[in-house]
Design a protein around this motif. Structure first.
Motif: not given
Length: 51
Positions: A29-33, A38-43
């Motif tokens: 609901y908060r948009g954490e997905v 995004n962090k996974a792609v950057n890693i």
């Protein structure tokens, strides 16, 4: 006594499962997905060297 212990354990399992789903729904609901993705792609792009 053993049956009572199993019932308590079952109630605790159900409570923890419901709480986990509630937290998961709240995060969605908060948009954490999108932040996690995004962090996974950057890693992958920075640390592993893909792309």
């Amino acid at each position: 006594m053993n049956k009572n212990r199993r019932q308590i354990f079952r109630v605790m399992q159900i409570f923890i499962l419901v709480a986990a789903f509630g937290m998961l729904a709240y995060g969605i609901y908060r948009g954490e997905v999108s932040m996690v993705l995004n962090k996974a792609v950057n890693i992958c792009l920075e640390c592993i060297g893909l792309g």
